[in-house]
Design a protein around this motif. Structure first.
Motif, PDB file in Angstrom:
ATOM      1  N   ALA A 296     -10.131   3.837  -2.742  1.00 19.42           N
ATOM      2  CA  ALA A 296      -9.930   5.483  -2.696  1.00 19.42           C
ATOM      3  C   ALA A 296      -8.654   5.904  -2.652  1.00 19.42           C
ATOM      4  O   ALA A 296      -8.398   7.079  -3.530  1.00 19.42           O
ATOM      5  CB  ALA A 296     -10.220   5.690  -0.950  1.00 19.42           C
ATOM      6  N   GLU A 297      -7.211   5.009  -2.450  1.00 19.99           N
ATOM      7  CA  GLU A 297      -5.698   5.744  -2.821  1.00 19.99           C
ATOM      8  C   GLU A 297      -6.439   5.697  -4.134  1.00 19.99           C
ATOM      9  O   GLU A 297      -5.435   6.016  -4.763  1.00 19.99           O
ATOM     10  CB  GLU A 297      -4.876   4.334  -2.314  1.00 19.99           C
ATOM     11  CG  GLU A 297      -4.700   4.745  -1.177  1.00 19.99           C
ATOM     12  CD  GLU A 297      -4.436   3.406  -0.038  1.00 19.99           C
ATOM     13  OE1 GLU A 297      -4.390   3.737   0.760  1.00 19.99           O
ATOM     14  OE2 GLU A 297      -4.311   2.324  -0.577  1.00 19.99           O
ATOM     15  N   VAL A 298      -6.317   4.500  -5.294  1.00 22.00           N
ATOM     16  CA  VAL A 298      -6.728   4.601  -6.585  1.00 22.00           C
ATOM     17  C   VAL A 298      -6.947   5.679  -7.098  1.00 22.00           C
ATOM     18  O   VAL A 298      -6.957   5.725  -7.821  1.00 22.00           O
ATOM     19  CB  VAL A 298      -7.017   2.649  -7.058  1.00 22.00           C
ATOM     20  CG1 VAL A 298      -7.428   3.785  -8.204  1.00 22.00           C
ATOM     21  CG2 VAL A 298      -5.960   2.088  -6.659  1.00 22.00           C
ATOM     22  N   LYS A 299      -8.649   5.641  -6.707  1.00 24.35           N
ATOM     23  CA  LYS A 299      -9.245   6.446  -7.315  1.00 24.35           C
ATOM     24  C   LYS A 299      -9.451   8.050  -6.988  1.00 24.35           C
ATOM     25  O   LYS A 299      -9.486   8.919  -7.566  1.00 24.35           O
ATOM     26  CB  LYS A 299     -10.517   6.409  -6.518  1.00 24.35           C
ATOM     27  CG  LYS A 299     -11.631   5.100  -8.170  1.00 24.35           C
ATOM     28  CD  LYS A 299     -13.207   5.513  -7.344  1.00 24.35           C
ATOM     29  CE  LYS A 299     -13.960   4.501  -7.323  1.00 24.35           C
ATOM     30  NZ  LYS A 299     -15.280   4.182  -6.468  1.00 24.35           N
ATOM     31  N   GLY A 300      -8.152   8.498  -5.491  1.00 20.50           N
ATOM     32  CA  GLY A 300      -7.671  10.064  -5.381  1.00 20.50           C
ATOM     33  C   GLY A 300      -6.917  10.553  -6.360  1.00 20.50           C
ATOM     34  O   GLY A 300      -7.902  11.663  -6.447  1.00 20.50           O
TER      35      GLY A 300
ATOM     36  N   VAL B 214      -0.078   6.704  -6.201  1.00 23.95           N
ATOM     37  CA  VAL B 214      -0.943   7.890  -6.866  1.00 23.95           C
ATOM     38  C   VAL B 214      -0.698   9.404  -6.574  1.00 23.95           C
ATOM     39  O   VAL B 214      -0.960  10.291  -7.548  1.00 23.95           O
ATOM     40  CB  VAL B 214      -1.816   7.172  -6.262  1.00 23.95           C
ATOM     41  CG1 VAL B 214      -4.099   8.302  -5.783  1.00 23.95           C
ATOM     42  CG2 VAL B 214      -3.008   6.127  -5.962  1.00 23.95           C
ATOM     43  N   LYS B 215      -0.369   9.633  -5.568  1.00 21.97           N
ATOM     44  CA  LYS B 215       0.250  11.239  -4.909  1.00 21.97           C
ATOM     45  C   LYS B 215       0.893  11.431  -6.126  1.00 21.97           C
ATOM     46  O   LYS B 215       0.553  12.360  -6.726  1.00 21.97           O
ATOM     47  CB  LYS B 215       0.886  11.259  -3.922  1.00 21.97           C
ATOM     48  CG  LYS B 215       1.752  12.359  -2.761  1.00 21.97           C
ATOM     49  CD  LYS B 215       1.587  11.674  -1.558  1.00 21.97           C
ATOM     50  CE  LYS B 215       2.931  13.051  -1.172  1.00 21.97           C
ATOM     51  NZ  LYS B 215       3.651  13.030  -0.020  1.00 21.97           N
ATOM     52  N   ASN B 216       1.956  11.074  -6.629  1.00 20.23           N
ATOM     53  CA  ASN B 216       3.486  11.188  -7.674  1.00 20.23           C
ATOM     54  C   ASN B 216       2.556  11.319  -9.175  1.00 20.23           C
ATOM     55  O   ASN B 216       3.643  12.087  -9.878  1.00 20.23           O
ATOM     56  CB  ASN B 216       3.613  10.732  -7.345  1.00 20.23           C
ATOM     57  CG  ASN B 216       5.075  10.930  -6.198  1.00 20.23           C
ATOM     58  OD1 ASN B 216       5.372  11.858  -5.512  1.00 20.23           O
ATOM     59  ND2 ASN B 216       5.265  10.287  -5.502  1.00 20.23           N
ATOM     60  N   ALA B 217       1.561  10.576  -8.730  1.00 17.47           N
ATOM     61  CA  ALA B 217       1.048  11.154 -10.526  1.00 17.47           C
ATOM     62  C   ALA B 217       0.896  12.189 -10.960  1.00 17.47           C
ATOM     63  O   ALA B 217      -0.054  13.060 -10.394  1.00 17.47           O
ATOM     64  CB  ALA B 217      -0.393  10.288 -10.866  1.00 17.47           C
ATOM     65  N   GLY B 218       1.298  12.663 -12.001  1.00 13.26           N
ATOM     66  CA  GLY B 218       0.521  14.266 -12.488  1.00 13.26           C
ATOM     67  C   GLY B 218      -1.376  14.249 -13.027  1.00 13.26           C
ATOM     68  O   GLY B 218      -1.553  13.004 -12.791  1.00 13.26           O
TER      69      GLY B 218
ATOM     70  N   ARG C  90       0.732  -1.294  -0.099  1.00 14.21           N
ATOM     71  CA  ARG C  90      -0.167  -0.120   0.070  1.00 14.21           C
ATOM     72  C   ARG C  90       0.895   1.498  -0.052  1.00 14.21           C
ATOM     73  O   ARG C  90       0.488   2.256  -0.132  1.00 14.21           O
ATOM     74  CB  ARG C  90      -1.154  -0.518   1.940  1.00 14.21           C
ATOM     75  CG  ARG C  90      -2.333  -1.031   1.219  1.00 14.21           C
ATOM     76  CD  ARG C  90      -3.232   0.239   1.230  1.00 14.21           C
ATOM     77  NE  ARG C  90      -3.777   0.939   2.088  1.00 14.21           N
ATOM     78  CZ  ARG C  90      -3.697   0.550   3.361  1.00 14.21           C
ATOM     79  NH1 ARG C  90      -4.446  -0.574   3.882  1.00 14.21           N
ATOM     80  NH2 ARG C  90      -4.319   1.484   4.311  1.00 14.21           N
ATOM     81  N   LYS C  91       2.188   1.314   1.110  1.00 21.25           N
ATOM     82  CA  LYS C  91       3.073   2.562   0.481  1.00 21.25           C
ATOM     83  C   LYS C  91       3.394   3.321  -0.812  1.00 21.25           C
ATOM     84  O   LYS C  91       2.792   4.249  -1.072  1.00 21.25           O
ATOM     85  CB  LYS C  91       3.860   1.866   1.489  1.00 21.25           C
ATOM     86  CG  LYS C  91       4.500   3.357   2.254  1.00 21.25           C
ATOM     87  CD  LYS C  91       5.900   2.632   3.420  1.00 21.25           C
ATOM     88  CE  LYS C  91       6.749   3.657   3.477  1.00 21.25           C
ATOM     89  NZ  LYS C  91       8.218   3.738   3.830  1.00 21.25           N
ATOM     90  N   VAL C  92       4.071   1.751  -1.508  1.00 22.28           N
ATOM     91  CA  VAL C  92       4.087   2.019  -3.089  1.00 22.28           C
ATOM     92  C   VAL C  92       3.039   3.149  -3.473  1.00 22.28           C
ATOM     93  O   VAL C  92       2.998   3.273  -4.280  1.00 22.28           O
ATOM     94  CB  VAL C  92       4.719   1.176  -3.899  1.00 22.28           C
ATOM     95  CG1 VAL C  92       5.996   1.641  -4.703  1.00 22.28           C
ATOM     96  CG2 VAL C  92       6.263   0.929  -2.798  1.00 22.28           C
ATOM     97  N   LEU C  93       2.138   1.829  -3.835  1.00 23.68           N
ATOM     98  CA  LEU C  93       0.516   2.812  -4.034  1.00 23.68           C
ATOM     99  C   LEU C  93      -0.017   4.059  -4.190  1.00 23.68           C
ATOM    100  O   LEU C  93      -0.203   4.381  -4.871  1.00 23.68           O
ATOM    101  CB  LEU C  93      -0.714   1.861  -3.592  1.00 23.68           C
ATOM    102  CG  LEU C  93      -2.192   1.919  -4.367  1.00 23.68           C
ATOM    103  CD1 LEU C  93      -2.298   1.510  -5.349  1.00 23.68           C
ATOM    104  CD2 LEU C  93      -2.865   1.403  -3.912  1.00 23.68           C
ATOM    105  N   LYS C  94       0.401   4.169  -3.114  1.00 18.11           N
ATOM    106  CA  LYS C  94       0.291   5.329  -1.884  1.00 18.11           C
ATOM    107  C   LYS C  94       1.040   6.844  -3.138  1.00 18.11           C
ATOM    108  O   LYS C  94       0.464   7.834  -3.834  1.00 18.11           O
ATOM    109  CB  LYS C  94       0.065   6.200  -0.964  1.00 18.11           C
ATOM    110  CG  LYS C  94      -0.879   5.348  -0.182  1.00 18.11           C
ATOM    111  CD  LYS C  94      -0.862   5.477   1.335  1.00 18.11           C
ATOM    112  CE  LYS C  94      -1.805   6.158   1.769  1.00 18.11           C
ATOM    113  NZ  LYS C  94      -1.586   6.634   3.273  1.00 18.11           N
ATOM    114  N   LEU C  95       2.340   6.533  -3.439  1.00 17.28           N
ATOM    115  CA  LEU C  95       3.097   7.001  -3.387  1.00 17.28           C
ATOM    116  C   LEU C  95       2.753   7.517  -4.870  1.00 17.28           C
ATOM    117  O   LEU C  95       3.323   8.737  -5.700  1.00 17.28           O
ATOM    118  CB  LEU C  95       4.493   6.952  -2.955  1.00 17.28           C
ATOM    119  CG  LEU C  95       5.091   6.791  -1.278  1.00 17.28           C
ATOM    120  CD1 LEU C  95       6.393   6.600  -1.395  1.00 17.28           C
ATOM    121  CD2 LEU C  95       5.446   8.413  -1.583  1.00 17.28           C
TER     122      LEU C  95
END
Ligand SMILES: Nc1ncnc2c1ncn2[C@@H]1O[C@H](COP(=O)(O)OP(=O)(O)OP(=O)(O)O)[C@@H](O)[C@H]1O
Length: 755
Positions: free
Chosen positions: A748-752, A565-569, A558-563
């Motif tokens: 939610a993380e992916v959809k964020g 998603v967060k860093n996606a342009g 999940r940690k890498v997934l979050k990063l």
């Protein structure tokens, strides 16, 4: 107008350039089996309309002259051929490989089993095919629905109740990180060159850079017309001898960014005594072979000599090559040190330029001892240049390289991914992890059927899947450290030449490899850190092409997934995919049915391996008896590290592979949180108040710094980094990641970021 026309136009003023371009064009067309058009007067080449038809026929060598780079994506809008071939390197293996001919290859073994058991090809069966290029809405919706169902039936209830604690931890971690950042900024200001030393204007063409004609010919031969942003910024500075820390997204042309200026500088070297002046360090053998090939192509019209010095190739042959003192040595650290210690006439005393590609990896703990040894052997006054897509600017890491006020050329944020990359995530619940191979097989036979790399965390998994794919009739090659060097290079070539549709690889292939036209990267196992994710998915969506990364995400990832998603342009696409359980079950059954055959092939392989090993031992014994005198008279080999030390360091490297210092620290921090937190022992309320106070203090500091900086910058000319950042800056989506959302956290993380 094709690439040659554009080059001729650009270089029109150079006397004789049009003739060179014509010869060059014909040479490249011949190599590509396209007949050159009839010879016309030189002037006509520039405006030749008929050249367009050739351009259409051969999209490997022709690029759209209107291509341009995006700063956010760092990508070309043009198709271009990968500039490497390994034939030169492979020829050195031919003599060693004869004993293998008495055994059947793995593909032959698989084929035999398929024939014996009449296993049908997947295509022959009635599988429901989903178009891989078009995202199926129903699949997406059902992903969300399914995730919601799981939430409702309570299987993830525990996970949700821990939300509060997690956000507390995140707040504290952020406060800690901010403080660290302030200290880091201060150190960096002292360490790096002041920003005004960075070039102020973008260079539009290679000819504007005042490169010599042989270099321009090499550049044109590869079909490059316009420098990429990292090239435009690096080349002029590097030619001046400046130390550089360069970062730009994967596939944005960093290799040529450092090769072109060294070639230009070497053209003017004194030629009376052959001297090795340039050392390029790379972390893997394949990357070494690729870099050697690109450099040889770019330097094709010069007299500059290159030598490849990597593990897996004959030490003897390399020793002989090094004795001739080639101008440029491209090396992996281990083999280079072997030569420093054991090749009597080789040393690094004459190195004037040191380049470290994938520098964050080489600066990683896994290479620490070797890097120290190499730096100790290089002269102090050299020029040093470091490059990576995830380049560290951590001064503590860089200090050991004794850089001389390096210029930071961060053409994009070091975590940015190209906007042409679509990221897809498939949630794997803990109870369903045993279905991963079925999910992969279904993805690869129904959706992403060609030009796809699959990454595994272990060599054994990659090999096992090679057997399964083979038996299912899916064409795949494997690439990992259990293969010999020749097999590794052949795997890469057969994938590049589309002889197989899939490359099943470990992280050996995650960095630097440039294979044109890879459409999909699948993370069968999610990488352990975000930097590695950036490099892996960077094997697709290169040089202006679009691409897709598909990751199988378990709870631990999940940690890498979050990063990610967060860093996606802002413009990048993030999707959540679900594979219907009926499909998974169908493939699960197929794989189950193949289990016995897989075992049989593995047994056969094992027996063969034992046989080969015994044969090798016997030959070794016979040889040592036959050549005893000569062997005893050889000087004893000096090993830089004992086997144990090597193993320890390797393990360290594997564990931290690609992790940035900050990520590693964060991992450490979260492990030691309770022990090390200054807020230890405070109540939750007090913790909140304290961290709010820290936050405010930090904000105040930031705004003070900002006012000082903006006052300064208003008086300065425009800088490269600011320009890149401006283009890169993405509109805020105004959504707090800490907000509670409905649906599963994964969803939610992916959809964020899905807009
Ligand atoms: N100026 C240019 N014009 C067109 N194509 C280019 C140019 N420079 C490089 N390329 C092509 O872009 C591709 C990617 O280049 P390269 O492998 O150097 O990228 P990179 O930034 O080093 O990627 P990575 O971070 O993955 O190592 C190569 O196929 C190369 O031939």
């Amino acid at each position: 107008m094709n690439v040659y026309s554009s080059v001729c136009k650009e270089a029109g003023e150079l006397p004789g350039y049009q003739e060179l371009a014509l010869k060059n064009r014909n040479a490249v067309l011949r190599e590509s089996n396209v007949s050159p058009p009839e010879s016309k007067p030189t002037k006509d080449i520039v405006d030749q309309e008929s050249d367009d038809s050739i351009a259409d026929e051969d999209d490997h060598i022709v690029i759209d002259p209107s291509f341009s780079f995006e700063f956010s994506g760092g990508a070309l809008q043009a198709k271009i051929n990968s500039a490497w071939n390994f034939s030169q390197v492979k020829s050195s293996f031919e003599t060693n490989n004869q004993s293998n001919s008495k055994f059947s290859t793995l593909d032959e073994k698989i084929e035999k089993k398929r024939n014996e058991n009449k296993i049908p090809n997947l295509e022959d069966e009635d599988v429901d095919v989903v178009d891989g290029n078009v995202e199926s809405e129903s699949e997406e919706t059902s992903a969300a629905d399914e995730a919601n169902k799981i939430e409702q039936n309570g299987s993830d209830g525990q996970e949700l109740s821990s939300d509060e604690d997690i956000s507390d931890e995140e707040e504290l971690a952020e406060a800690d990180n901010d403080l660290e950042d302030t200290v880091r900024d201060k150190k960096a200001a002292e360490f790096f060159a002041p920003e005004q030393e960075i070039i102020e204007e973008q260079v539009e063409t290679f000819t504007e850079m005042r490169l010599s004609r042989p270099i321009l010919k090499g550049v044109a031969g590869l079909g490059f017309v316009k420098p990429t942003p990292i090239q435009a910024n690096t080349i002029p500075l590097a030619m001046k001898g400046t130390d550089i820390c360069g970062a730009a997204v994967t596939g944005s042309g960093k290799t040529a960014a450092f090769i072109i200026p060294i070639l230009e500088r070497l053209l003017f070297r004194p030629k009376d005594v052959a001297t090795t002046r340039v050392l390029v360090l790379v972390p893997t053998r394949e990357l070494g072979a690729q870099c050697h090939s690109v450099a040889s192509n770019l330097g094709k019209f010069t007299d500059i000599q290159f030598s490849l010095c990597v593990g897996g190739l004959s030490t003897k042959v390399q020793e002989l090559e090094l004795r001739k003192r080639p101008d440029v040595v491209i090396a992996t650290p281990g083999r280079l040190i072997d030569h420093i210690h054991n090749s009597p006439s080789f040393n690094l005393d004459s190195i004037e330029i040191l380049i470290i590609d994938e520098a964050d990896r080489i600066l990683d703990d896994g290479f620490a001892a070797e890097l120290n040894e190499i730096i100790r052997n290089c002269p102090k006054g050299r020029q040093t240049m470091l490059f990576s897509a995830t380049m560290t600017d951590n001064v503590d890491d860089l200090i050991k390289l004794s850089l001389n006020r390096p210029v930071r050329l961060f053409v994009n944020s070091s975590t940015a991914l190209t906007s042409r990359l679509t990221q897809e995530f498939i949630r794997i619940r803990s109870s369903k992890e045993q279905h991963k191979s079925a999910i992969l097989a279904s993805l690869c036979s129904r959706t992403y059927k060609t030009e796809c790399i699959v990454f595994f965390k272990s060599k054994a998994d990659a090999h096992m899947m090679k057997l399964v794919f083979g038996l299912l009739g899916i064409k795949a090659a494997e690439l990992h450290g259990n293969l010999n060097q020749l097999e590794r290079l052949e795997a890469l070539e057969s994938f590049r030449d589309r002889k197989v549709d899939f490359l099943l690889a470990t992280d050996l292939a995650s960095r630097g490899l440039d294979i044109a036209g890879i459409r999909t990267v699948i993370n069968y196992d999610m990488p352990t850190n975000y930097s590695l994710y950036v490099h892996r998915v960077g094997r697709t969506a290169r040089a202006g092409q679009a691409g897709r990364a598909v990751s199988l995400v378990t709870e631990q990832d999940r940690k890498v997934l979050k990063l990610a998603v967060k860093n996606a342009g802002a413009q990048s696409h993030i999707k959540n995919r679900v594979i219907p359980s009926s499909v998974i079950l169908k493939f699960q059954k197929k794989i189950q049915d193949l289990k016995e055959k897989v075992k049989e092939i593995s047994k056969e392989e094992y027996e063969e391996k034992v046989f080969k090993k015994t044969e090798m031992e016997i030959n070794k014994g016979l040889n040592s008896i036959k050549h005893q005198d000569e062997i005893l008279s050889r000087p004893k080999k000096e090993w830089f590290q004992s086997q144990d030390e090597k193993l320890q360091q390797k393990e360290l490297g594997v564990r931290n592979h690609g992790a940035s210092k900050k990520e590693k620290n964060n991992e450490e921090d979260s492990k030691n949180k309770l022990k090390r937190s200054p807020l230890d022992g405070l109540s939750r309320k007090k913790k909140r108040q304290r961290s709010q106070f820290l936050e405010e203090e930090k904000e105040q500091l930031k705004s003070q710094k900002f006012s000082v900086r903006s006052a300064k910058t208003s008086t300065k000319p425009k800088k490269v980094k600011q320009f890149a950042d401006k283009i890169n800056s993405k509109p805020s989506n105004g959504q707090s990641t800490r907000k509670k959302k409905s649906g599963s956290r994964f969803d939610a993380e992916v959809k964020g970021k899905r807009r």
